[in-house]
Design a protein around this motif. Structure first.
Motif, PDB file in Angstrom:
ATOM      1  N   ASP A  64       0.823  -1.211   0.000  1.00 41.69           N
ATOM      2  CA  ASP A  64       0.000   0.000   0.000  1.00 41.69           C
ATOM      3  C   ASP A  64       0.860   1.265   0.000  1.00 41.69           C
ATOM      4  OD1 ASP A  64      -2.333  -1.461  -0.035  1.00 41.69           O
ATOM      5  OD2 ASP A  64      -2.614  -1.395   2.139  1.00 41.69           O
ATOM      6  N   LEU A  65       1.944   1.231   0.765  1.00 44.61           N
ATOM      7  CA  LEU A  65       2.814   2.404   0.816  1.00 44.61           C
ATOM      8  C   LEU A  65       3.510   2.612  -0.525  1.00 44.61           C
ATOM      9  CD1 LEU A  65       4.041   4.734   2.310  1.00 44.61           C
ATOM     10  CD2 LEU A  65       5.711   3.170   3.343  1.00 44.61           C
ATOM     11  N   CYS A  66       3.929   1.533  -1.153  1.00 45.38           N
ATOM     12  CA  CYS A  66       4.550   1.630  -2.480  1.00 45.38           C
ATOM     13  C   CYS A  66       3.571   2.256  -3.467  1.00 45.38           C
ATOM     14  CB  CYS A  66       4.979   0.243  -2.952  1.00 45.38           C
ATOM     15  SG  CYS A  66       5.780   0.218  -4.580  1.00 45.38           S
ATOM     16  N   ARG A  67       2.344   1.788  -3.444  1.00 43.48           N
ATOM     17  CA  ARG A  67       1.323   2.338  -4.339  1.00 43.48           C
ATOM     18  C   ARG A  67       1.133   3.840  -4.081  1.00 43.48           C
ATOM     19  NH1 ARG A  67      -2.772  -0.102  -2.470  1.00 43.48           N
ATOM     20  NH2 ARG A  67      -2.991  -1.863  -3.906  1.00 43.48           N
ATOM     21  N   LYS A  68       1.055   4.214  -2.813  1.00 48.87           N
ATOM     22  CA  LYS A  68       0.841   5.619  -2.475  1.00 48.87           C
ATOM     23  C   LYS A  68       1.998   6.482  -2.964  1.00 48.87           C
ATOM     24  CE  LYS A  68       0.089   8.693   1.494  1.00 48.87           C
ATOM     25  NZ  LYS A  68      -0.070   8.778   2.965  1.00 48.87           N
ATOM     26  N   LEU A  69       3.213   6.028  -2.765  1.00 47.74           N
ATOM     27  CA  LEU A  69       4.375   6.813  -3.188  1.00 47.74           C
ATOM     28  C   LEU A  69       4.373   7.007  -4.699  1.00 47.74           C
ATOM     29  CD1 LEU A  69       7.097   5.187  -0.905  1.00 47.74           C
ATOM     30  CD2 LEU A  69       6.235   7.534  -0.747  1.00 47.74           C
ATOM     31  N   ARG A  70       4.076   5.956  -5.441  1.00 52.41           N
ATOM     32  CA  ARG A  70       4.069   6.079  -6.900  1.00 52.41           C
ATOM     33  C   ARG A  70       2.914   6.965  -7.376  1.00 52.41           C
ATOM     34  NH1 ARG A  70       9.092   5.329  -7.249  1.00 52.41           N
ATOM     35  NH2 ARG A  70       9.861   3.235  -7.724  1.00 52.41           N
ATOM     36  N   GLN A  71       1.766   6.827  -6.762  1.00 58.64           N
ATOM     37  CA  GLN A  71       0.624   7.642  -7.166  1.00 58.64           C
ATOM     38  C   GLN A  71       0.869   9.123  -6.911  1.00 58.64           C
ATOM     39  OE1 GLN A  71      -2.652   5.883  -4.996  1.00 58.64           O
ATOM     40  NE2 GLN A  71      -3.166   4.491  -6.673  1.00 58.64           N
ATOM     41  N   GLU A  72       1.687   9.429  -5.899  1.00 59.99           N
ATOM     42  CA  GLU A  72       1.966  10.828  -5.569  1.00 59.99           C
ATOM     43  C   GLU A  72       3.220  11.359  -6.272  1.00 59.99           C
ATOM     44  OE1 GLU A  72       1.786  11.638  -1.421  1.00 59.99           O
ATOM     45  OE2 GLU A  72      -0.145  10.628  -1.160  1.00 59.99           O
ATOM     46  N   PHE A  74       6.455  10.102  -6.465  1.00 60.78           N
ATOM     47  CA  PHE A  74       7.818   9.827  -5.996  1.00 60.78           C
ATOM     48  C   PHE A  74       8.443   8.783  -6.923  1.00 60.78           C
ATOM     49  CE2 PHE A  74       5.601  11.355  -2.215  1.00 60.78           C
ATOM     50  CZ  PHE A  74       6.491  12.328  -1.760  1.00 60.78           C
ATOM     51  N   ARG A  75       9.580   9.116  -7.518  1.00 59.73           N
ATOM     52  CA  ARG A  75      10.161   8.290  -8.571  1.00 59.73           C
ATOM     53  C   ARG A  75      11.417   7.550  -8.138  1.00 59.73           C
ATOM     54  NH1 ARG A  75      12.000  11.258 -12.934  1.00 59.73           N
ATOM     55  NH2 ARG A  75      11.661   9.467 -14.307  1.00 59.73           N
ATOM     56  N   GLN A  76      11.839   7.699  -6.880  1.00 62.38           N
ATOM     57  CA  GLN A  76      13.047   7.013  -6.446  1.00 62.38           C
ATOM     58  C   GLN A  76      12.900   5.496  -6.600  1.00 62.38           C
ATOM     59  OE1 GLN A  76      11.283   9.224  -4.583  1.00 62.38           O
ATOM     60  NE2 GLN A  76      12.609  10.384  -3.183  1.00 62.38           N
ATOM     61  N   PRO A  77      14.020   4.806  -6.844  1.00 63.62           N
ATOM     62  CA  PRO A  77      13.952   3.346  -6.873  1.00 63.62           C
ATOM     63  C   PRO A  77      13.451   2.802  -5.530  1.00 63.62           C
ATOM     64  CG  PRO A  77      16.058   4.121  -7.737  1.00 63.62           C
ATOM     65  CD  PRO A  77      15.372   5.312  -7.145  1.00 63.62           C
ATOM     66  N   ILE A  78      12.595   1.800  -5.589  1.00 65.27           N
ATOM     67  CA  ILE A  78      12.068   1.148  -4.396  1.00 65.27           C
ATOM     68  C   ILE A  78      12.485  -0.314  -4.407  1.00 65.27           C
ATOM     69  CG2 ILE A  78       9.995   0.437  -3.140  1.00 65.27           C
ATOM     70  CD1 ILE A  78       8.595   2.932  -4.153  1.00 65.27           C
ATOM     71  N   LEU A  79      13.180  -0.712  -3.351  1.00 64.64           N
ATOM     72  CA  LEU A  79      13.594  -2.103  -3.156  1.00 64.64           C
ATOM     73  C   LEU A  79      12.766  -2.674  -2.020  1.00 64.64           C
ATOM     74  CD1 LEU A  79      15.615  -4.474  -3.625  1.00 64.64           C
ATOM     75  CD2 LEU A  79      17.097  -3.372  -1.943  1.00 64.64           C
ATOM     76  N   MET A  80      11.977  -3.692  -2.312  1.00 67.33           N
ATOM     77  CA  MET A  80      11.077  -4.248  -1.305  1.00 67.33           C
ATOM     78  C   MET A  80      11.713  -5.453  -0.624  1.00 67.33           C
ATOM     79  SD  MET A  80       7.289  -3.784  -2.991  1.00 67.33           S
ATOM     80  CE  MET A  80       6.536  -3.492  -1.379  1.00 67.33           C
ATOM     81  N   LEU A  81      11.465  -5.572   0.689  1.00 68.72           N
ATOM     82  CA  LEU A  81      11.939  -6.698   1.487  1.00 68.72           C
ATOM     83  C   LEU A  81      10.739  -7.491   1.994  1.00 68.72           C
ATOM     84  CD1 LEU A  81      14.601  -4.945   3.774  1.00 68.72           C
ATOM     85  CD2 LEU A  81      14.998  -6.100   1.592  1.00 68.72           C
ATOM     86  N   THR A  82      10.864  -8.797   1.972  1.00 65.70           N
ATOM     87  CA  THR A  82       9.787  -9.632   2.488  1.00 65.70           C
ATOM     88  C   THR A  82      10.363 -10.938   3.002  1.00 65.70           C
ATOM     89  OG1 THR A  82       7.703 -10.735   1.974  1.00 65.70           O
ATOM     90  CG2 THR A  82       9.333 -10.667   0.242  1.00 65.70           C
TER      91      THR A  82
END
Length: 236
Positions: A64-72, A74-82
């Motif tokens: 959800d946070l990734c979606r919010k950042l992209r929708q607003e 923010f273009r920085q690379p995002i590396l997700m951890l799981t």
């Protein structure tokens, strides 16, 4: 020493401290957010160069946070951890705009390699363009110097990965390229399980942003049994 700032959004303080120490040893500045709200504030106010985002957070989830950042925008690379290694998670993360994905427990060397690759591609190779060239296709203008794309005069916000993908395709006009070739050129990886799917996801995102009818693309064309190509002379 590197001057890049990394926003680490991770609720486990032990993991965050250990990873922060390792990143600082590599010369990165680390900004730590222990939940989604504080992480979002860091990104909005501090403008880090890269975001490391844990999927499981106490007040939200990384998707959800990734979606919010992209929708607003923010273009920085995002590396997700799981902690999970399921293809559906990878595909969902890429769907929402993540640039890469690492599964816990991870090898520190691998994580650092992924971080360096993302930063190099987002700010190094892309930023080194000295060309003033602007490419125009129908109502699409691609400014290779400013790293911007316009459609009908309005700016189109592409993530760094989407821009790399577009630039790679237009650098090989009318020539089919395979998913493996795209992965190698855009992500810097050889094909891994699930990663060929992210090529399809990013192509769909590009079509939605650039094609007049994404379901019947004229420029970003599928070559059945092979991969994709950028058509410089689309059918009339």
């Amino acid at each position: 020493m590197s001057e890049e700032r990394i926003a680490l959004i991770e609720d486990d303080s032990a993991v965050a401290k250990g990873l922060s120490f390792a990143l600082e040893q590599e010369g990165y500045g680390v900004l730590w957010g222990e939940d989604g709200a504080s992480g979002y504030k860091l990104v909005a106010e501090q403008a880090p160069h890269l975001i490391i985002l844990d999927i499981r957070l106490p007040d939200t989830n990384g998707f959800d946070l990734c979606r919010k950042l992209r929708q607003e925008g923010f273009r920085q690379p995002i590396l997700m951890l799981t902690a999970r290694d399921e293809e559906v998670d990878k595909v969902l993360g890429f769907e929402l705009g993540a640039d890469d994905y690492v599964v816990k427990p991870y090898q520190l060397r691998e994580l650092l390699s992924r971080i360096r690759a993302l930063l190099r591609r987002a700010y190094g190779e892309l930023a080194q363009s000295s060309s003033n060239e602007k490419l125009v296709y129908d109502d699409i203008t691609i400014d290779l110097e400013l790293l911007q794309v316009f459609r009908a005069g309005e700016i189109v916000y592409l993530t760094p990965t989407e821009f790399r993908l577009l630039r790679y395709l237009i650098s090989h006009p009318d020539r089919p390229v395979t998913r493996d070739q795209i992965l190698e050129a855009v992500w810097g990886y050889h094909a891994e399980v699930g990663y060929d799917r992210t090529v399809d996801v990013h192509m769909r995102h590009l079509r939605e942003k650039l094609e007049r009818d994404p379901t019947h693309p004229r420029r970003l064309v599928t070559v059945r049994g092979h991969g994709y190509k950028f058509s410089s002379r689309p059918p009339q």
